[in-house]
Design a protein around this motif. Structure first.
Motif, PDB file in Angstrom:
ATOM      1  N   PHE A  33       0.817  -1.210   0.000  1.00  0.00           N
ATOM      2  CA  PHE A  33       0.000   0.000   0.000  1.00  0.00           C
ATOM      3  C   PHE A  33       0.849   1.258   0.000  1.00  0.00           C
ATOM      4  O   PHE A  33       1.874   1.332   0.676  1.00  0.00           O
ATOM      5  CB  PHE A  33      -0.917   0.051   1.229  1.00  0.00           C
ATOM      6  CG  PHE A  33      -2.094  -0.858   1.144  1.00  0.00           C
ATOM      7  CD1 PHE A  33      -3.269  -0.447   0.542  1.00  0.00           C
ATOM      8  CD2 PHE A  33      -2.027  -2.145   1.662  1.00  0.00           C
ATOM      9  CE1 PHE A  33      -4.361  -1.295   0.456  1.00  0.00           C
ATOM     10  CE2 PHE A  33      -3.115  -3.005   1.582  1.00  0.00           C
ATOM     11  CZ  PHE A  33      -4.280  -2.571   0.975  1.00  0.00           C
ATOM     12  N   THR A  34       0.403   2.243  -0.763  1.00  0.00           N
ATOM     13  CA  THR A  34       0.858   3.614  -0.582  1.00  0.00           C
ATOM     14  C   THR A  34      -0.036   4.187   0.503  1.00  0.00           C
ATOM     15  O   THR A  34      -1.252   3.961   0.495  1.00  0.00           O
ATOM     16  CB  THR A  34       0.700   4.419  -1.887  1.00  0.00           C
ATOM     17  OG1 THR A  34       1.588   3.868  -2.869  1.00  0.00           O
ATOM     18  CG2 THR A  34       1.015   5.889  -1.672  1.00  0.00           C
ATOM     19  N   VAL A  35       0.551   4.911   1.434  1.00  0.00           N
ATOM     20  CA  VAL A  35      -0.201   5.411   2.586  1.00  0.00           C
ATOM     21  C   VAL A  35      -0.287   6.929   2.531  1.00  0.00           C
ATOM     22  O   VAL A  35       0.698   7.610   2.269  1.00  0.00           O
ATOM     23  CB  VAL A  35       0.467   4.960   3.905  1.00  0.00           C
ATOM     24  CG1 VAL A  35      -0.272   5.533   5.111  1.00  0.00           C
ATOM     25  CG2 VAL A  35       0.519   3.434   3.987  1.00  0.00           C
ATOM     26  N   LYS A  36      -1.497   7.431   2.783  1.00  0.00           N
ATOM     27  CA  LYS A  36      -1.694   8.869   2.950  1.00  0.00           C
ATOM     28  C   LYS A  36      -2.036   9.125   4.412  1.00  0.00           C
ATOM     29  O   LYS A  36      -2.722   8.328   5.059  1.00  0.00           O
ATOM     30  CB  LYS A  36      -2.842   9.380   2.073  1.00  0.00           C
ATOM     31  CG  LYS A  36      -2.504   9.384   0.606  1.00  0.00           C
ATOM     32  CD  LYS A  36      -3.455  10.240  -0.215  1.00  0.00           C
ATOM     33  CE  LYS A  36      -4.837   9.684  -0.309  1.00  0.00           C
ATOM     34  NZ  LYS A  36      -5.705  10.445  -1.234  1.00  0.00           N
ATOM     35  N   CYS A  37      -1.546  10.257   4.924  1.00  0.00           N
ATOM     36  CA  CYS A  37      -1.872  10.667   6.288  1.00  0.00           C
ATOM     37  C   CYS A  37      -1.871  12.189   6.340  1.00  0.00           C
ATOM     38  O   CYS A  37      -1.552  12.850   5.349  1.00  0.00           O
ATOM     39  CB  CYS A  37      -0.881  10.076   7.290  1.00  0.00           C
ATOM     40  SG  CYS A  37       0.767  10.798   7.224  1.00  0.00           S
TER      41      CYS A  37
END
Length: 165
Positions: A33-37
């Motif tokens: 996964f690419t993670v956004k936060c």
């Protein structure tokens, strides 16, 4: 590209909770996964650190106003600044197939309820996963219709989440 957005507290004094954030980030990266936060400290930093340790990409969606008052997150691989809270929420939500919330405060609840409302109101198909005993209280809320609880997944802790991943 598989994208997951994580939500959580901007300040964390609990080392165990911080470590859980790092473990979550590493787990997501190792699962492709690419993670956004939100791009700042606390659980956002912890998850970002784990993603980096796991060899993944983490995108911080920041708010120009906060950039001046909050410490930078050193683990981001990309930063997307936004002008206002609405644009920030939109960028956090778009393209994500899963939303994961750890312990947080009003901002985290705002983000949870926003994606929950979109899932319900627009019939969008994505997962909403809440990690932590605190979220078990949703099962007792009188203001949340019981049939809407099927739209979210509540996990007592990270280990239970990972087993059901």
């Amino acid at each position: 590209m598989k994208i997951v957005t994580t939500f959580g507290a901007s300040r964390v004094d609990d080392a165990e909770l911080y470590d859980e954030g790092v473990e979550l980030g590493r787990f997501l990266a190792e699962n492709g996964f690419t993670v956004k936060c939100g791009g700042y400290g606390g659980l956002m930093e912890a998850v970002s650190k784990g993603v980096k340790e796991g060899g993944g990409e983490v995108i911080g969606i920041t708010l120009e106003y906060f950039d001046e008052i909050r410490p930078k997150n050193p683990y981001l691989t990309k930063r997307i600044p936004t002008k206002d809270l609405f644009e920030r929420l939109k960028k956090l939500i778009e393209d994500s197939g899963m939303f994961i919330a750890q312990t947080g405060s009003i901002g985290t609840l705002n983000e949870i309820f926003m994606v929950w409302a979109l899932k319900y109101g627009l019939g969008l198909d994505f997962r909403i996963c809440l990690i932590g005993k605190i979220y078990e209280e949703f099962n007792n809320c009188t203001f949340i219709p019981k049939e809407r609880l099927k739209d979210i997944e509540i996990y007592e802790n990270l280990e239970v989440f990972k087993k059901n991943f």
